[in-house]
Design a protein around this motif. Structure first.
Motif, mmCIF file in Angstrom:
data_model
loop_
_atom_site.group_PDB
_atom_site.id
_atom_site.type_symbol
_atom_site.label_atom_id
_atom_site.label_comp_id
_atom_site.label_asym_id
_atom_site.label_seq_id
_atom_site.Cartn_x
_atom_site.Cartn_y
_atom_site.Cartn_z
ATOM 1 N N ASP A 2 40.124 45.070 43.324
ATOM 2 C CA ASP A 2 39.287 43.871 43.333
ATOM 3 C C ASP A 2 38.234 43.985 44.433
ATOM 4 O OD1 ASP A 2 38.136 41.457 42.951
ATOM 5 O OD2 ASP A 2 39.917 40.243 43.376
ATOM 6 N N GLU A 3 37.046 44.356 44.057
ATOM 7 C CA GLU A 3 35.933 44.537 44.986
ATOM 8 C C GLU A 3 36.356 45.309 46.246
ATOM 9 O OE1 GLU A 3 33.239 41.441 45.649
ATOM 10 O OE2 GLU A 3 33.773 40.313 43.860
ATOM 11 N N SER B 61 38.075 38.230 39.372
ATOM 12 C CA SER B 61 39.294 38.352 40.181
ATOM 13 C C SER B 61 40.478 37.735 39.454
ATOM 14 C CB SER B 61 39.121 37.660 41.530
ATOM 15 O OG SER B 61 38.129 38.296 42.284
#
Ligand SMILES: Nc1ncnc2c1ncn2[C@@H]1O[C@H](COP(=O)(O)OP(=O)(O)O)[C@@H](O)[C@H]1O
Ligand SMILES: [Mg+2]
Lengths: 240, 243
Positions: free
Chosen positions: A161-162, A41
């Protein structure tokens, strides 16, 4: 498209990123995997300066983001970001969520932005939600709206991000499908994900991150089928 | 029983009807409401300013924005913190007396002295209410706004503030209730607000029970009204969260 030069990031005296140098070319779909806390991240957030690198440079489209004279807001207009928790604006309708930035930044007239938003909403089959509020949508719908909100800025590159980690399993597919479409249309993407199927199918390059470094990289199929590093092998044996 | 009642009736006539003494209560109530309202407005303005300075200072610490702007912000933040410490660390009555006898001794409007004192006082509490309201907004909201290319100020105004104000409305109504009751100390500087109105009647009629009870009832009714309004607001907000 984006150059990363000797990037370091520390929080206090905790070094999270260690000397990362990379180049992502236009049209590439880079997938980033690695254990929790390895700095995925933070790396992604350094790319649009949501985190300020402690040392090193990030150069996007020839502009050095780490130069204090750079107008970071201008640069961010060309880089979309999609978050794990969607981060839609709960007090605004779906339509306003999408049109807020293009209109406020005077990139489009309100009517024009509405037209554009409706076009995008039609694409994800959420046209009838235009006047709904985020609280009324399912997780999968929220994330697709969040992607649409970024697309409304017509970005040159998208960071994810995810994007499916906070979703119920039955909703993961609809979001990945949409991302796959974007990839096929040629969008440059950097995606942190735990979806190994997506990584293998869509990724053109894979980074395995561990302890703040890109320990291993290559075409996803290569890395998955024949990991060079012990740490990569260990990680993959756990997630595959 | 009927004796007691007629005695009460006589006192009521004496306290309120004779010489139109009820006017002390009405005029006092007007002053109380005026001072409360104006102080609240001043307090909101001061509070908002301080909350914005303090949160901006905290949030921009990371960013490499220009040197001089950051230094100024640092100084402003220091002043704000000093102000908060002093105001919240000393009794309101002492602040009122200091204003009246020292800092604003040349001002001949007691209402003005009261409004300035209570505005400055309330501003300190409102600032912290606003600040916690801003901090209660998910950090992802600021990041989402900024990642779309919106500037800090734009994101603050368009995205953070509407949510922050919603977060702190109930606490602000509470602050208003506190303020309303606290203005009763203005009698100390000879301002004829509601409490002092009742007390003046007590002074001339030597009956404490009725005038002070009436004063208490008026405060109570006002507070109950504001509490009712707050309940309505809270219910509305809860509904709009789900919508
Ligand atoms: N804002 C922050 N302040 C302090 N430490 C942080 C912050 N953000 C991340 N970290 C730390 O940095 C490390 C890497 O975090 P992150 O990049 O989120 O990892 P990943 O996304 O790979 O799970 C973790 O140890 C995390 O605790
Ligand atoms: Mg992460």
């Amino acid at each position: 498209m984006i150059y990363v030069n000797h990037l370091y990031k520390s929080f206090g005296d905790h070094e999270v990123l260690h000397d990362i140098t990379e180049h992502i070319e236009p049209g590439e779909k880079v997938v980033i995997i690695g254990p929790s806390g390895s700095g995925k991240s933070t790396f992604l957030r350094c790319l649009n300066l949501l985190e300020h690198p402690t040392k090193g440079q990030v150069i996007f489209d020839g502009i050095d983001l780490t130069d204090p004279k750079t107008d970071i807001n201008k640069v961010r207009q060309h880089m979309g970001m999609v978050f794990q928790h969607f981060n839609l604006f709960p007090h605004k309708t779906i339509m306003d969520n999408i049109t807020l930035a293009p209109v406020r930044l005077k990139l489009m007239k309100p009517e024009e932005a509405r037209e554009e938003a409706l076009k995008l909403l039609r694409r994800v089959n959420l046209e009838e939600k235009a006047d709904a509020y985020p609280g009324q949508l399912s997780g999968g719908q929220k994330q697709r709206i969040a992607i649409v909100r970024s697309l409304a800025m017509k970005p040159k590159m998208m960071l994810f991000d995810e994007p499916t980690s906070a979703l119920d399993p039955e909703m993961v597919g609809e979001v990945l499908e949409f991302m796959k479409q974007l990839a096929e249309e040629g969008m440059t993407m950097a995606v942190v994900t735990h979806e190994m199927g997506f990584a293998r199918e869509v990724g053109t390059r894979l980074f395995f991150m561990d302890e703040g470094r890109i320990l291993e990289q290559g075409h996803p199929k290569e890395v998955f089928d024949d990991p060079k590093e012990d740490r990569t092998r260990e990680f993959l044996s756990k997630v595959l | 029983m009927s004796e007691w009642f007629s005695e009460l009736h006589a006192k009521f006539i004496l306290d309120f009807v004779e010489k139109q003494r009820w006017m002390y209560i009405v005029d006092g109530l007007k002053i109380t409401l005026l001072v409360t309202l104006l102080s609240l407005i001043l307090g909101l303005a001061i509070g908002a300013l301080i909350a914005v300075i303090r949160t901006t200072h905290d949030q921009l610490r990371e960013e490499n924005v220009g040197g001089i702007g950051k230094k100024l912000l640092g100084v402003a933040d220091g002043i704000c913190r000093l102000y908060l410490t002093i105001i919240r660390g000393t009794p309101t009555l002492v602040q009122l007396l200091l204003m009246f006898f020292v800092f604003l001794s040349t001002c001949n409007s007691k209402v003005t002295v009261a409004v300035i004192t209570f505005g400055i006082n309330s501003g300190a509490y409102v600032a912290e209410i606003f600040r916690s309201g801003i901090m209660a907004v998910d950090a992802g909201q600021m990041e989402a706004g900024r990642s779309l290319g919106l500037g800090y100020v734009d994101t603050m105004i368009q995205i953070i503030m509407p949510q922050a104000i919603k977060n702190c409305l109930p606490a602000l109504v509470n602050e208003m209730i506190t303020l309303l009751k606290e203005t009763s100390i203005c009698g100390y500087i000879g301002l004829n607000e509601l409490t002092r109105g009742g007390d003046i009647i007590r002074g001339v009629t030597f009956d404490a029970l009725l005038p002070l009870m009436v004063v208490a009832m008026i405060y109570l009714v006002l507070v109950m009204f504001f509490t009712w309004v707050m309940g309505k607001i809270e219910r509305r907000l809860r509904e709009s969260d789900i919508r």
